[in-house]
Design an enzyme around this catalytic site. Structure first.
Site, PDB file in Angstrom:
ATOM      1  N   LYS A  67       0.818  -1.217   0.000  1.00  0.00           N
ATOM      2  CA  LYS A  67       0.000   0.000   0.000  1.00  0.00           C
ATOM      3  C   LYS A  67       0.855   1.271   0.000  1.00  0.00           C
ATOM      4  O   LYS A  67       0.561   2.227  -0.721  1.00  0.00           O
ATOM      5  CB  LYS A  67      -0.923  -0.031   1.222  1.00  0.00           C
ATOM      6  CG  LYS A  67      -1.982   1.041   1.264  1.00  0.00           C
ATOM      7  CD  LYS A  67      -3.101   0.639   2.207  1.00  0.00           C
ATOM      8  CE  LYS A  67      -2.592   0.270   3.594  1.00  0.00           C
ATOM      9  NZ  LYS A  67      -1.978   1.411   4.323  1.00  0.00           N
ATOM     10  N   ARG A 207      12.478  -5.229  13.123  1.00  0.00           N
ATOM     11  CA  ARG A 207      11.607  -4.602  14.112  1.00  0.00           C
ATOM     12  C   ARG A 207      10.924  -5.663  14.958  1.00  0.00           C
ATOM     13  O   ARG A 207      10.620  -6.759  14.475  1.00  0.00           O
ATOM     14  CB  ARG A 207      10.565  -3.716  13.408  1.00  0.00           C
ATOM     15  CG  ARG A 207      11.193  -2.528  12.694  1.00  0.00           C
ATOM     16  CD  ARG A 207      10.169  -1.557  12.181  1.00  0.00           C
ATOM     17  NE  ARG A 207       9.228  -2.165  11.241  1.00  0.00           N
ATOM     18  CZ  ARG A 207       8.457  -1.456  10.409  1.00  0.00           C
ATOM     19  NH1 ARG A 207       8.520  -0.136  10.400  1.00  0.00           N
ATOM     20  NH2 ARG A 207       7.619  -2.070   9.593  1.00  0.00           N
TER      21      ARG A 207
END
Length: 261
Positions: A67, A207
């Protein structure tokens, strides 16, 4: 006969005057004596408004659906104002708007900002001149049925809703392979977009939320809410196969938006 002729002439003038007189800017028909056609003021206004306003677009997709990449391409190509709720929240708080102050109270307490405050911020931002003229690209919002219904109640209705469709297993692979360069903030992928040098590779980190376990939890929540959002925008939503190369996906999205012009 002379009196009758004068009466007919007077009657015609009255009729034309009555048709041409428009005391309010409403849908009262306006007679065009020159060419015999008529058109309502509201119809002409609607045509002008559509031509002057930019497209209103929502883009949806699960985490790692691509996206962000497509938003950048759409923004640059169509000159749309790219908006995410996070950016709008921060901007409203910084500007000290009324809804920004409300949001700040919740954020300082570590609480979630409620939907009605977020909707207020979104509505204020979409009413600004750049969004009105250029059109807007609302990124990843609404996320829930309640938010979608609240947008509709606020009079915010998109022209098109774009949905990037990617199977869960591919999404998991994309998430787990992501790596962050702490020096530049750039995102790499061990398979699809490896770093250019060994030096960069050595400083990359993963992460804490880019694990398979956490990714599956996020996906489950996404699908639960997205199915309800889809129902709200069933007639406006266009699904695009997001498993393909980014340029092929973008070409499909371009065609969808080209229909609006």
């Amino acid at each position: 006969s002379t009196a009758l002729s004068q009466l007919r002439s007077t009657s015609m003038l009255v009729t034309i005057s009555a048709l041409a007189w428009t005391p309010f800017a409403s849908n009262v028909p306006v007679a065009r004596v020159q060419d015999g056609r008529s058109q309502s003021i509201s119809q002409r206004s609607a045509v002008r408004a559509t031509a002057e306003l930019g497209p209103k677009v929502i883009i949806c997709g699960a985490p790692a659906s691509g996206k962000g990449t497509q938003c950048e391409l759409l923004k640059d190509t169509f000159k749309l104002v790219h908006l995410s709720t996070g950016d709008m929240l921060r901007a409203a708080v910084s500007a000290g708007t009324e809804v920004g102050k409300q949001a700040k109270d919740y954020m300082e307490k570590g609480a979630l900002v409620p939907d009605d405050v977020i909707i207020g911020i979104v509505k204020d931002r979409l009413a600004e001149e750049d969004c009105e003229k250029q059109g807007w690209l609302l990124d990843g919002f609404p996320r829930t049925e309640a938010q979608a219904l609240a947008l509709q109640a606020a009079g915010i209705v998109p022209d098109k809703v774009l949905y990037l469709d990617v199977p869960d297993e591919m999404l998991i692979e994309r998430v787990v392979g992501r790596r962050l360069d702490p020096d530049t903030g750039r995102i790499y992928h061990v398979t699809f977009a490896p770093p250019e040098t060994d030096e960069i590779s050595e400083r990359l980190i993963q992460r804490s939320d880019d694990t398979e376990e956490k990714a599956r939890v996020r996906l489950e929540a996404f699908h639960t809410h997205m199915s309800a959002v889809e129902k709200c925008y069933a007639e406006l939503m266009v699904k695009t196969d997001g498993t393909r190369p980014k340029q092929e996906v973008f070409e499909d999205l371009q065609k969808c938006l080209a229909e609006l012009s």
